[in-house]
Motif scaffolding. Structure first.
Motif, PDB file in Angstrom:
ATOM      1  N   ALA A  40       0.819  -1.223   0.000  1.00 35.25           N
ATOM      2  CA  ALA A  40       0.000   0.000   0.000  1.00 35.25           C
ATOM      3  C   ALA A  40       0.845   1.261   0.000  1.00 35.25           C
ATOM      4  O   ALA A  40       0.382   2.329  -0.413  1.00 35.25           O
ATOM      5  CB  ALA A  40      -0.928  -0.011   1.208  1.00 35.25           C
ATOM      6  N   ASN A  41       2.102   1.152   0.433  1.00 34.27           N
ATOM      7  CA  ASN A  41       2.997   2.310   0.480  1.00 34.27           C
ATOM      8  C   ASN A  41       3.869   2.431  -0.768  1.00 34.27           C
ATOM      9  O   ASN A  41       4.786   3.250  -0.807  1.00 34.27           O
ATOM     10  CB  ASN A  41       3.894   2.224   1.717  1.00 34.27           C
ATOM     11  CG  ASN A  41       3.079   2.252   2.987  1.00 34.27           C
ATOM     12  OD1 ASN A  41       2.141   3.034   3.119  1.00 34.27           O
ATOM     13  ND2 ASN A  41       3.417   1.383   3.919  1.00 34.27           N
ATOM     14  N   GLY A  42       3.618   1.605  -1.782  1.00 34.46           N
ATOM     15  CA  GLY A  42       4.400   1.659  -3.003  1.00 34.46           C
ATOM     16  C   GLY A  42       5.750   0.979  -2.901  1.00 34.46           C
ATOM     17  O   GLY A  42       6.623   1.184  -3.736  1.00 34.46           O
ATOM     18  N   LYS A  43       5.929   0.129  -1.885  1.00 32.61           N
ATOM     19  CA  LYS A  43       7.188  -0.587  -1.700  1.00 32.61           C
ATOM     20  C   LYS A  43       7.079  -1.971  -2.337  1.00 32.61           C
ATOM     21  O   LYS A  43       6.088  -2.671  -2.154  1.00 32.61           O
ATOM     22  CB  LYS A  43       7.492  -0.716  -0.211  1.00 32.61           C
ATOM     23  CG  LYS A  43       8.807  -1.386   0.080  1.00 32.61           C
ATOM     24  CD  LYS A  43       9.059  -1.469   1.577  1.00 32.61           C
ATOM     25  CE  LYS A  43      10.333  -2.251   1.830  1.00 32.61           C
ATOM     26  NZ  LYS A  43      10.542  -2.502   3.253  1.00 32.61           N
ATOM     27  N   LEU A  44       8.121  -2.354  -3.063  1.00 31.72           N
ATOM     28  CA  LEU A  44       8.154  -3.655  -3.718  1.00 31.72           C
ATOM     29  C   LEU A  44       8.025  -4.774  -2.688  1.00 31.72           C
ATOM     30  O   LEU A  44       8.744  -4.796  -1.694  1.00 31.72           O
ATOM     31  CB  LEU A  44       9.474  -3.810  -4.483  1.00 31.72           C
ATOM     32  CG  LEU A  44       9.675  -5.102  -5.252  1.00 31.72           C
ATOM     33  CD1 LEU A  44       8.714  -5.180  -6.434  1.00 31.72           C
ATOM     34  CD2 LEU A  44      11.113  -5.192  -5.746  1.00 31.72           C
ATOM     35  N   CYS A  45       7.086  -5.681  -2.926  1.00 32.45           N
ATOM     36  CA  CYS A  45       6.933  -6.807  -1.998  1.00 32.45           C
ATOM     37  C   CYS A  45       7.006  -8.150  -2.710  1.00 32.45           C
ATOM     38  O   CYS A  45       6.882  -9.197  -2.082  1.00 32.45           O
ATOM     39  CB  CYS A  45       5.645  -6.683  -1.183  1.00 32.45           C
ATOM     40  SG  CYS A  45       4.130  -6.652  -2.125  1.00 32.45           S
TER      41      CYS A  45
END
Length: 139
Positions: A40-45
């Motif tokens: 949701a924070n735009g961090k690659l997961c």
């Protein structure tokens, strides 16, 4: 040569709450077989591939309209900075035996590097060495 020089530009990612059905539609629309997945924070997961959708969802009788991309993300996501040297790119891909590598610049996805990108931009000898690392004793 840098990662940005061999990457496929215009990569797109989906959020972890998108369904696999939607992921497949996006893959079809932009003509790729893998999408990076962000939180949701735009961090690659992670990354979801067309093969993941088939093997880990459809083949197991799961509904791709209900299973999310985040449900399939496993392990630590790998990525490379756009300014990284190609040797660093190959080291990352070979060490972790991965075939696709997201390229990040200023915390934004700017491209993807695939096996095809490696094959197009490097010498035949270097491609052969890369392939031997990726496919040697593959499970």
């Amino acid at each position: 040569m840098k990662a940005r020089d061999i990457m496929h530009k215009g990569a797109q990612w989906i959020t972890r709450d998108e369904t696999l059905s939607r992921a497949a539609q996006v893959m079809d629309l932009i003509g790729v077989g893998a999408l990076p997945v962000s939180d949701a924070n735009g961090k690659l997961c992670g990354i979801v591939t067309d093969r993941d959708i088939v093997v880990k969802c459809v083949a197991r009788g799961r509904d791709p309209t209900k299973v999310t991309a985040g449900d399939l993300c496993e392990g630590t996501p790998r990525w490379i900075d756009a300014d990284a040297d190609v040797d660093a790119v190959l080291h990352e891909m070979e060490t972790h035996r991965i075939r696709r590598l997201p390229v990040i610049e200023h915390k934004q996805l700017v491209g993807m590097i695939s096996e095809a990108d490696v094959a197009r931009h490097l010498s035949d000898d270097r491609v052969a060495e890369f392939a031997s690392h990726i496919y040697a004793d593959a499970p």
